[in-house]
Design an enzyme around this catalytic site. Structure first.
Site, mmCIF file in Angstrom:
data_model
loop_
_atom_site.group_PDB
_atom_site.id
_atom_site.type_symbol
_atom_site.label_atom_id
_atom_site.label_comp_id
_atom_site.label_asym_id
_atom_site.label_seq_id
_atom_site.Cartn_x
_atom_site.Cartn_y
_atom_site.Cartn_z
ATOM 1 N N LEU A 33 1.942 -0.948 -5.141
ATOM 2 C CA LEU A 33 2.349 -0.448 -3.829
ATOM 3 C C LEU A 33 1.157 -0.224 -2.903
ATOM 4 O O LEU A 33 0.098 0.213 -3.338
ATOM 5 C CB LEU A 33 3.120 0.859 -4.004
ATOM 6 C CG LEU A 33 4.349 0.770 -4.921
ATOM 7 C CD1 LEU A 33 5.004 2.145 -5.055
ATOM 8 C CD2 LEU A 33 5.358 -0.252 -4.428
ATOM 9 N N GLU A 35 0.217 0.593 1.606
ATOM 10 C CA GLU A 35 0.659 1.384 2.750
ATOM 11 C C GLU A 35 1.922 0.788 3.418
ATOM 12 O O GLU A 35 2.707 1.521 4.023
ATOM 13 C CB GLU A 35 -0.504 1.503 3.747
ATOM 14 C CG GLU A 35 -0.282 2.419 4.919
ATOM 15 C CD GLU A 35 0.166 3.831 4.539
ATOM 16 O OE1 GLU A 35 -0.211 4.320 3.452
ATOM 17 O OE2 GLU A 35 0.915 4.423 5.348
ATOM 18 N N HIS A 37 4.475 -0.525 1.748
ATOM 19 C CA HIS A 37 5.573 0.073 0.978
ATOM 20 C C HIS A 37 5.745 1.548 1.336
ATOM 21 O O HIS A 37 6.864 2.046 1.450
ATOM 22 C CB HIS A 37 5.298 -0.048 -0.527
ATOM 23 C CG HIS A 37 5.153 -1.455 -1.015
ATOM 24 N ND1 HIS A 37 3.956 -1.960 -1.477
ATOM 25 C CD2 HIS A 37 6.045 -2.466 -1.108
ATOM 26 C CE1 HIS A 37 4.122 -3.225 -1.856
ATOM 27 N NE2 HIS A 37 5.383 -3.563 -1.633
ATOM 28 N N GLN A 148 8.961 -6.478 7.372
ATOM 29 C CA GLN A 148 9.107 -7.645 8.230
ATOM 30 C C GLN A 148 8.071 -8.718 7.884
ATOM 31 O O GLN A 148 8.212 -9.862 8.292
ATOM 32 C CB GLN A 148 8.991 -7.211 9.704
ATOM 33 C CG GLN A 148 9.199 -8.320 10.717
ATOM 34 C CD GLN A 148 10.536 -9.009 10.577
ATOM 35 O OE1 GLN A 148 11.540 -8.400 10.229
ATOM 36 N NE2 GLN A 148 10.558 -10.323 10.795
#
Lengths: 281, 281
Positions: A33, A35, A37, A148
């Site tokens: 993970l 930033e 996430h 995105q």
């Protein structure tokens, strides 16, 4: 924070929460993970009563010569980040739990799975759609949060959720970037110092595209030409694709009109990186 | 008895029922209901708090030269039968509701979809799996009831429900037959008097197969030969397939051992009929 390993237990907890009228938010990930996430988890936590994170490196979305084995994993760091973001449940199944021996079922989303990354990675979105359906069936989310950065994934999952009639909303959050513009990705860790530097060309080319559009350029051919020039200045860069497509159908857009996705995939050394921007004209 | 036309409204009612802790039983059908469907509805009603029947002639499970247009429909009679069986909700969507323009998502179950009826009807079980997943997402059933007449459908749906992790049980109920042995099917209405008579050969051949097994015959070749003889006595009959397969994997069984499905598909005139028996050796 609970860590759950089986679909049955995950389902039991989700159904219990639903019976109590709680809103479930869900962030599906492959772990390692960053930033990007974390931003999804914060939004998820804010908008729901229960925030569920799944961590699963999904073998069916990797091609036979891709990086499934090498894909970075760091359970300890992921748990720390999840705790910091006040995740309520981590769903952390094994490959055997999700694809037991004798597994046969796959979900195909026609047309939009076969272009862009789907063209370069046959079967990729079949694997993505299949695992996300399985995760939705396990987690029962009211809202599902995606980054995105994986623009085509967002389009494919939205289409699947709509077509199969899942009572789930799909929200896409803006790509999170380093200060110098590099889109956050777990795969950035593959990059050497020099590759990391050349990887900036992806976002540089997208920024140029945006400038051109702002100066009323509407020919995708010209935009792609100019983007290509920027990429080609980098000795370690190899273009997989640079495309301007309709943001919904993902069909090629000769002229930029309406909602357009400008997306690219570039190998920097052996590492395949993607990035994109959405523009409305 | 409520009649519901949209996925959204169906989902709303189902979720409300689930929140009240009610068990939902579900019988998916293509309508033109007969005593076989009635048996499913009775079992469903008995075992659940809410009995939901869906009626939808699903275009995606018909091939381009099959009988989608001609498939019999009788809404009035179906509603009467449903009322008689104390169905709580009929889910009766339109084709546009289930497959709106721009629909792209399909579910494939590998291997078991490609044999037997799937071999003769390419894409059939892809259509079946897709619509059943959509119906499960709309109806949220605890238990789903299917007729054993469509033996391969039962195997395919069970596999899908297991693989995708739906929290739904699938129950198959014994084939209901006319007094003379003909398996009930909505397609029986296509048969002329003479065809109806020759259609008895399907069950006759299955009864012979069972007798042979009882007499310790274990060669599927011999059993299929004897069944073929019975079918071929009928001038209007054309064999699509006669097969002995493993009841779970649907792979051909040379020797009959364990749980075996003996299944056949026969054209009687222009009407394709299927029937089967399960045997355990």
């Amino acid at each position: 924070m609970k860590i759950i390993a089986t679909v049955k237990e995950m389902q039991r907890l989700a159904q219990k929460a639903k019976r109590l009228g709680k809103r479930i938010g869900f962030v599906p990930t492959m772990g390692y993970l960053h930033e990007g996430h974390a931003a999804l988890l914060r939004k998820c936590k804010k908008e729901n009563d229960i925030c569920i994170l799944s961590i699963f490196v999904n073998p069916t979305q990797f091609g036979p010569h891709e990086d499934f084995q090498q894909y970075p994993r760091d359970k300890k760091h992921d748990e720390m980040l999840a705790k910091k973001e006040k995740v309520d449940i981590i769903f952390y199944p094994s490959v055997e739990e999700m694809y037991p021996s004798g597994y046969l079922t796959y979900i195909e989303i026609e047309k939009i799975s076969d272009v862009l990354c789907g063209h370069s990675r046959p079967g990729h979105f079949r694997g993505v759609a299949t695992i996300v359906a399985k995760l939705i069936n396990a987690v029962n989310p009211d809202t599902l949060y995606l980054g995105q950065k994986d623009a085509q994934q967002v389009v494919v999952i939205k289409q699947m959720v709509k077509d199969l009639g899942y009572p789930t909303r799909v929200k896409a959050l803006a790509t999170v970037r380093e200060k110098d513009g590099l889109a956050l990705s777990s795969r950035n860790m593959y990059l050497s110092r020099e590759e990391r530097h050349q990887a900036l060309s992806l976002y540089q080319s997208l920024r140029l595209a945006k400038e051109l559009v702002n100066k009323d350029e509407r020919s995708s051919q010209i935009i792609i030409q100019q983007m290509t020039k920027i990429i080609k200045k980098n000795s370690l860069a190899q273009i997989d694709y640079i495309s301007c497509v309709d943001a919904k159908t993902l069909l090629p857009a000769k002229r930029l009109k309406g909602d357009i996705l400008i997306a690219l995939a570039i190998f920097i050394g052996k590492t395949r990186l993607i990035d994109n921007i959405l523009i409305s004209t």
